[in-house]
Each structure stands twice: as C-alpha cells, then as structure tokens.
Design a protein around this motif. Structure first.
Motif, PDB file in Angstrom:
ATOM      1  N   TYR A  73       4.089 -23.798  -0.342  1.00 48.05           N
ATOM      2  CA  TYR A  73       2.831 -24.112  -0.641  1.00 48.05           C
ATOM      3  C   TYR A  73       1.586 -23.434   0.291  1.00 48.05           C
ATOM      4  O   TYR A  73       1.964 -22.814   1.332  1.00 48.05           O
ATOM      5  N   GLY A  74       0.633 -22.967  -0.259  1.00 53.27           N
ATOM      6  CA  GLY A  74      -0.305 -21.985   0.337  1.00 53.27           C
ATOM      7  C   GLY A  74      -1.639 -21.931  -0.156  1.00 53.27           C
ATOM      8  O   GLY A  74      -1.857 -22.495  -1.244  1.00 53.27           O
ATOM      9  N   LEU A  76      -4.963 -19.585  -1.295  1.00 50.05           N
ATOM     10  CA  LEU A  76      -5.526 -18.243  -1.032  1.00 50.05           C
ATOM     11  C   LEU A  76      -6.656 -18.121  -0.125  1.00 50.05           C
ATOM     12  O   LEU A  76      -7.311 -19.180   0.098  1.00 50.05           O
ATOM     13  N   ARG A  86      -4.810 -15.081   5.418  1.00 51.74           N
ATOM     14  CA  ARG A  86      -3.373 -15.632   4.794  1.00 51.74           C
ATOM     15  C   ARG A  86      -2.550 -15.799   6.107  1.00 51.74           C
ATOM     16  O   ARG A  86      -2.517 -15.229   7.214  1.00 51.74           O
ATOM     17  N   THR A  97       0.360 -26.784   6.439  1.00 53.95           N
ATOM     18  CA  THR A  97       1.191 -26.333   5.190  1.00 53.95           C
ATOM     19  C   THR A  97       2.601 -26.752   5.199  1.00 53.95           C
ATOM     20  O   THR A  97       3.252 -27.136   4.361  1.00 53.95           O
ATOM     21  N   ASP A 125       6.457 -22.987  -6.115  1.00 54.75           N
ATOM     22  CA  ASP A 125       5.585 -22.416  -5.593  1.00 54.75           C
ATOM     23  C   ASP A 125       4.166 -22.690  -5.870  1.00 54.75           C
ATOM     24  O   ASP A 125       3.666 -22.742  -7.125  1.00 54.75           O
ATOM     25  N   CYS A 126       3.345 -23.442  -4.839  1.00 53.90           N
ATOM     26  CA  CYS A 126       2.120 -24.086  -5.084  1.00 53.90           C
ATOM     27  C   CYS A 126       1.275 -23.387  -4.439  1.00 53.90           C
ATOM     28  O   CYS A 126       0.966 -23.535  -3.048  1.00 53.90           O
ATOM     29  N   ASP A 127       0.284 -22.763  -5.091  1.00 51.44           N
ATOM     30  CA  ASP A 127      -0.744 -21.903  -4.652  1.00 51.44           C
ATOM     31  C   ASP A 127      -2.154 -22.412  -4.811  1.00 51.44           C
ATOM     32  O   ASP A 127      -2.505 -22.605  -6.229  1.00 51.44           O
TER      33      ASP A 127
END
Length: 248
Positions: A73-74, A76, A86, A97, A125-127
């Motif tokens: 998870y992140g 932008l 970042r 996170t 992948d969760c953006d």
C-alpha cells in the motif's frame, strides 16, 4: 438544535444521510498487464489496485502446497492537499503504511482457500491516487475485485482447477460525527469525528476485523451497535457492486 435534529444537508458536509455511502465505483481492467485490476472510488478517494500472480511463495510457506496473498500500500505524492515525499525516498515505510497493507492482506486471506491456489503468491498493489478519507476501506473493497479477476483468469487458463475465492470481503468506515453515527466518513468528517471505526466483513456477514477508536470521547455499546448496523448495511451494498464488477 441537536445533531440528530439537523437536516442531512446541515449535518454532513456532503449533504448525505447518515446511512448513505459516497458514490462508489469499481472500474475493472484498468491495467493491461496485471492479472486483475480495479480502480476503486469512494467519492473523491481513488485507489488503483493491481493483482499480480507469481509462481512460488515466501520461504516460510514453501513445501506446504499452499498459496499466499499479500498486499503493498502506498500514497502517491500528491494524493493529499500538500505533496508528501515518497516513502521510498525516505528509505523506510511508515508504521501507518505497514499496518494498512497487513490489514489488506489479512482481509483477502480470510476468504481464500490457500490450498486451491497452490504454491503461488498473489500480490495486491494498492496505490492511493487521491485521498479523502477511507483509503484502507476502499483498497480492501477494490482489492477483492482485483483478486477475484486474477483467480478467475487462473481458472480460465487451466492453471488451477477451482477458484480459491470462497466469499466476498469488503470494508467501510463509520463514525460518530456531531453526535450522530454515520456511514463512510470523508476526510472532513474523519478528522472531526468523536469516534470512528473501520469494519471488514465477508459477504456472508462474518467479521474479519474491526478497528474502533474513541477520538474525542469514549463511546457506548449502543453507539457501537449503531455503527456496526450501519457497516453491515453498507457492506451489503458494496458486495452488490463487487458482484456487478466481476460479472456475478
């Protein structure tokens, strides 16, 4: 005038009724390379989720014949009102996170038959593209869609015999805002809530995880039950949207 006597447009910034979700959309096939993908929107919160299938599992799982589902998870840099660095540039992930991506992974594994998956790993992948509250709940709800599409592709290609996804899983936030239990908090509500909670439930209604916190005061069991009731109904609506997104 008490909070409960306020008209909806006066009580909530968006004008929603206490039991109303934001506009939720689940757009699929948004990444041509990933085995499964979903762009999920809860109002102004938008999260891109991709599901990637890899042969092999982490070392602690090897030799058991079981698969594994995990998540990263992140956010932008400009997902919020001001630019954030970042985490890769800072050299480490924040505790927030790490906590969120572990929650997403646990939520997916609660509805997966790891034996049917075989020794394969699916990484979600969760953006977060844009954040307005509820990023973790959006990631879980959209994550299930991406996961389901990925496993369905494995079945179609004959890689596995049966779909390992046993049930739906979705998540929603609830909180006490201006004295009233409300569903699906946006940022302004979340940052001013007297208490808030995140509910993760399966499609059949089983509890996967509940995170509940008194922010400005403690809350009663009756208030918790009201929040739980809102969450159950909200997640039932999310499951309907998930079913439509994956075609049944």
């Amino acid at each position: 005038m008490t909070a409960s006597a306020l008209r909806p447009s006066e009580m909530r910034p968006s004008g929603r009724l206490p039991d109303a979700l934001r506009l939720v959309t689940l757009e699929t096939a948004v990444n041509r390379y990933a085995e499964g993908s979903c762009l999920v929107s809860f109002g102004h919160t938008k999260v891109l989720v991709t599901a990637s299938v890899e042969d092999g599992v982490p070392p602690f799982m090897r030799g058991r014949g079981n698969g594994w589902v995990t998540a990263e998870y992140g956010m932008l840099p400009r997902a919020t009102h001001t630019r954030g660095r970042r985490e890769a540039a800072q050299g480490k992930q924040s505790g927030r996170t790490q906590e969120i991506q572990r929650l997403i992974g646990r939520s997916m594994r609660a509805v997966i038959d790891v034996k049917a998956l075989g020794e394969r790993q699916i990484t979600l992948d969760c953006d977060v593209i844009q954040a307005d509250g509820g990023t973790r709940t959006a990631a879980i709800t959209g994550g299930w869609v991406a996961l389901k599409l990925a496993t369905a592709q494995l079945v179609t290609e004959g890689v596995i015999k049966t779909d390992p996804v046993l049930d739906h899983v979705a998540a929603i936030s609830c909180g006490i805002y201006r004295g009233t239990p409300v569903l699906d908090l946006e940022y302004e509500e979340d940052s001013n809530a007297e208490a808030d909670a995140n509910f993760v439930l399966t499609g059949s209604g089983d509890i996967v995880e509940i995170q509940a916190t008194g922010e400005k005061r403690g809350f009663s069991r009756d208030e918790f039950e009201q929040l739980f009731s809102l969450a159950r109904d909200g997640i039932a609506d999310l499951v309907k949207l998930q079913k439509a997104a994956v075609g049944g």
